[in-house]
Design a protein around this motif. Structure first.
Motif, PDB file in Angstrom:
ATOM      1  N   ALA A 115      -6.790 -48.816   8.984  1.00  0.00           N
ATOM      2  CA  ALA A 115      -8.189 -48.866   8.553  1.00  0.00           C
ATOM      3  C   ALA A 115      -9.101 -49.223   9.720  1.00  0.00           C
ATOM      4  O   ALA A 115     -10.202 -48.673   9.853  1.00  0.00           O
ATOM      5  N   ARG A 116      -8.667 -50.159  10.558  1.00  0.00           N
ATOM      6  CA  ARG A 116      -9.473 -50.533  11.719  1.00  0.00           C
ATOM      7  C   ARG A 116      -9.593 -49.381  12.702  1.00  0.00           C
ATOM      8  O   ARG A 116     -10.696 -49.057  13.175  1.00  0.00           O
ATOM      9  N   ARG A 117      -8.469 -48.735  12.994  1.00  0.00           N
ATOM     10  CA  ARG A 117      -8.470 -47.657  13.988  1.00  0.00           C
ATOM     11  C   ARG A 117      -9.252 -46.436  13.499  1.00  0.00           C
ATOM     12  O   ARG A 117      -9.955 -45.795  14.276  1.00  0.00           O
ATOM     13  N   GLU A 118      -9.138 -46.124  12.214  1.00  0.00           N
ATOM     14  CA  GLU A 118      -9.795 -44.932  11.674  1.00  0.00           C
ATOM     15  C   GLU A 118     -11.150 -45.236  11.058  1.00  0.00           C
ATOM     16  O   GLU A 118     -11.780 -44.326  10.497  1.00  0.00           O
ATOM     17  N   LEU A 119     -11.609 -46.496  11.148  1.00  0.00           N
ATOM     18  CA  LEU A 119     -12.923 -46.899  10.622  1.00  0.00           C
ATOM     19  C   LEU A 119     -13.060 -46.523   9.150  1.00  0.00           C
ATOM     20  O   LEU A 119     -14.046 -45.928   8.721  1.00  0.00           O
ATOM     21  N   LEU A 198     -14.345 -52.786   9.081  1.00  0.00           N
ATOM     22  CA  LEU A 198     -14.683 -53.241  10.426  1.00  0.00           C
ATOM     23  C   LEU A 198     -16.156 -53.606  10.474  1.00  0.00           C
ATOM     24  O   LEU A 198     -17.020 -52.838  10.054  1.00  0.00           O
ATOM     25  N   GLN A 199     -16.440 -54.784  10.991  1.00  0.00           N
ATOM     26  CA  GLN A 199     -17.811 -55.280  11.001  1.00  0.00           C
ATOM     27  C   GLN A 199     -18.159 -55.813  12.387  1.00  0.00           C
ATOM     28  O   GLN A 199     -17.353 -56.503  13.026  1.00  0.00           O
ATOM     29  N   MET A 211     -12.040 -56.813  11.607  1.00  0.00           N
ATOM     30  CA  MET A 211     -11.916 -56.530  10.188  1.00  0.00           C
ATOM     31  C   MET A 211     -12.402 -57.738   9.388  1.00  0.00           C
ATOM     32  O   MET A 211     -11.990 -58.870   9.632  1.00  0.00           O
ATOM     33  N   THR A 212     -13.285 -57.458   8.413  1.00  0.00           N
ATOM     34  CA  THR A 212     -13.954 -58.511   7.659  1.00  0.00           C
ATOM     35  C   THR A 212     -13.878 -58.207   6.170  1.00  0.00           C
ATOM     36  O   THR A 212     -13.954 -57.052   5.750  1.00  0.00           O
ATOM     37  N   VAL A 213     -13.729 -59.267   5.374  1.00  0.00           N
ATOM     38  CA  VAL A 213     -13.799 -59.115   3.921  1.00  0.00           C
ATOM     39  C   VAL A 213     -15.257 -58.921   3.531  1.00  0.00           C
ATOM     40  O   VAL A 213     -16.078 -59.819   3.674  1.00  0.00           O
ATOM     41  N   MET A 214     -15.589 -57.731   3.054  1.00  0.00           N
ATOM     42  CA  MET A 214     -16.970 -57.403   2.710  1.00  0.00           C
ATOM     43  C   MET A 214     -17.317 -57.754   1.268  1.00  0.00           C
ATOM     44  O   MET A 214     -18.479 -57.989   0.950  1.00  0.00           O
ATOM     45  N   ASP A 215     -16.324 -57.807   0.397  1.00  0.00           N
ATOM     46  CA  ASP A 215     -16.584 -58.183  -0.997  1.00  0.00           C
ATOM     47  C   ASP A 215     -15.249 -58.562  -1.649  1.00  0.00           C
ATOM     48  O   ASP A 215     -14.193 -58.048  -1.270  1.00  0.00           O
ATOM     49  N   LEU A 246     -19.771 -42.699  14.799  1.00  0.00           N
ATOM     50  CA  LEU A 246     -20.430 -41.832  15.785  1.00  0.00           C
ATOM     51  C   LEU A 246     -20.040 -42.229  17.203  1.00  0.00           C
ATOM     52  O   LEU A 246     -19.786 -41.370  18.056  1.00  0.00           O
ATOM     53  N   GLU A 247     -20.008 -43.538  17.443  1.00  0.00           N
ATOM     54  CA  GLU A 247     -19.606 -44.001  18.777  1.00  0.00           C
ATOM     55  C   GLU A 247     -18.156 -43.624  19.064  1.00  0.00           C
ATOM     56  O   GLU A 247     -17.823 -43.209  20.172  1.00  0.00           O
ATOM     57  N   ARG A 248     -17.295 -43.769  18.043  1.00  0.00           N
ATOM     58  CA  ARG A 248     -15.897 -43.375  18.228  1.00  0.00           C
ATOM     59  C   ARG A 248     -15.773 -41.879  18.489  1.00  0.00           C
ATOM     60  O   ARG A 248     -15.049 -41.452  19.401  1.00  0.00           O
ATOM     61  N   ASP A 249     -16.521 -41.079  17.679  1.00  0.00           N
ATOM     62  CA  ASP A 249     -16.463 -39.631  17.886  1.00  0.00           C
ATOM     63  C   ASP A 249     -16.970 -39.257  19.270  1.00  0.00           C
ATOM     64  O   ASP A 249     -16.429 -38.348  19.915  1.00  0.00           O
TER      65      ASP A 249
END
Length: 428
Positions: A115-119, A198-199, A211-215, A246-249
């Protein structure tokens, strides 16, 4: 209180301490899934009366978890994460059917890294068999067509675990020392779900995104409620994730461009090297050919010199033509040379057939009256005659035989006509 402090410290450590964790909120639509709360006076009175019991319970829970932590970690190390995931999936499908969210078949840490690597957003589901709402949650929420389609369209990763499994308490964060899943996610009620992504730290700093717990979603929630919470997370964090994508792409495009440029450069370099190699081989071949030609020419020159020296030596040692007062056998031979000239010479009968060849070979030098008094036989030289001597009719070839005497050849007595023909290979 110790339990509360530990949970707050774990939450701060997981979320990077960059921002205060957003409290779990319940929308009006979720009210049906959340128990009603007592009025404030009643709540304060209950808290006042129950705090001694809560304190004792918290202390005992803390001590119990501290004591059992090594055993749990040891058990988790012995278990294979994929085997645990397969067992969770088999048990889930055996009880609730094959229609459900697509659970990731692997460990939590592996899923979190993907999840982190693939956003991508990650939905973590923890369930407990001891809670009454588990069956309804699994049948109506996890197996909901609406939620399954939503997760699929938004490319959300899903990881599920049962709290009775050691994997659910395994070290599943990227920090050290590792934290337990339940503690890290602060699961206090089951069924439990957490949306993780990822935050970027707020305010932005040199610290890398984490990686952050968003909810956090606790208790029995309908698929529509889960989707609304997801929409809220996407509304809050979607712009950041899109910017990171976008930055990753852009980085991927730049890396791909660099790789293509490197490949093109390497291809061009290899082509240039191949051309240089071929040119070098041609130059080396030409040099070898020229050197070989020079050696061959030098060898021909040396052989020509030795041949000339040999012919002069033959002229010097050629037997003299028998005189008129010679009492032995004599034959008179007429030679028609290759250039058409006719030469007549007498030979003694005891001379060999080779003397005929020596005479023809030496005739041009004899004719020129060159001085051959100092001629010597060349060393390391084998003379080969470039012509053949034969009679016209009947055609009889006479080879340069050192042993056979002229007197043995009856066709050469007392006179004969001989023809000298150049050999084809010698002429060439």
């Amino acid at each position: 209180m110790y339990l509360i402090y530990e949970q707050r410290a774990v939450q701060s450590h997981f979320e990077g301490g960059s921002a205060t964790a957003r409290p779990t909120t319940t929308t009006p639509q979720d009210a049906a899934a959340v128990p009603s709360r007592p009025r404030p006076p009643q709540s304060r009175l209950q808290a006042l009366l129950s705090w001694p019991f809560s304190l004792v319970w918290a202390i005992l829970s803390y001590i119990s978890r501290f004591v059992t932590r090594p055993a749990i970690a040891s058990t988790a190390q012995r278990q294979d994460a994929r085997s645990v995931a397969d067992r969770f999936l088999r048990e889930f499908e055996a009880k609730y059917g094959e229609q459900h969210l697509d659970f990731f078949q692997g460990g939590y840490s592996q899923c979190l890294e993907i999840a982190r690597r693939e956003l991508r957003l990650l939905l973590v589901i923890l369930q407990s068999d001891e809670h009454d709402d588990t069956d309804e949650f699994c049948r109506n929420t996890v197996a909901s067509d609406e939620l399954i389609e939503y997760v699929r369209q938004n490319n959300v990763l899903v990881w599920g675990g049962n709290v009775r499994e050691a994997e659910a308490f395994q070290a599943l964060t990227f920090t050290s020392p590792p934290k337990k899943v339940g503690s890290t996610l602060q699961a206090t009620a089951y069924p439990f779900m957490a949306i993780i992504g990822l935050q970027v730290p707020n305010p932005p700093s040199t610290t890398a995104p984490k990686m952050t717990v968003m909810d956090r979603l606790e208790g029995l929630l309908t698929p529509a409620s889960v989707i609304r919470r997801f929409d809220s997370v996407i509304e809050r964090y979607g712009a950041t994730l899109n910017r990171l994508r976008l930055e990753r792409d852009q980085r991927d495009k730049e890396r791909q461009l660099r790789e293509e440029q490197d490949r093109a450069y390497q291809d061009s370099l290899r082509a240039d090297q191949e051309k240089e190699r071929q040119a070098r081989e041609k130059r080396e071949a030409a040099a070898r050919a020229e050197e070989e030609a020079q050696r061959a020419e030098e060898e021909r020159r040396i052989q020509a010199m030795k041949r000339e020296q040999y012919i002069q030596w033959v002229c010097r040692h050629l037997p003299e033509e028998p005189s008129a007062d010679y009492e032995g056998e004599v034959t008179k031979l007429s030679f028609r040379l290759a250039d058409g000239e006719r030469v007549i010479r007498k030979f003694r009968g005891d001379e060999s057939l080779d003397s005929l060849y020596k005479f023809v070979e030496a005739y041009p030098v004899l004719k020129s009256h060159a001085d051959v008094s100092g001629a010597t036989e060349p060393e390391e030289y084998h003379h080969t005659y470039s012509f053949t001597i034969h009679s016209p009719f009947p055609r009889t070839v006479y080879h340069a035989d050192h042993e056979r005497k002229l007197s043995d050849e009856k066709s050469l007595w007392p006179t004969a006509t001989l023809i000298v023909d150049n050999n084809d290979d010698a002429e060439e």
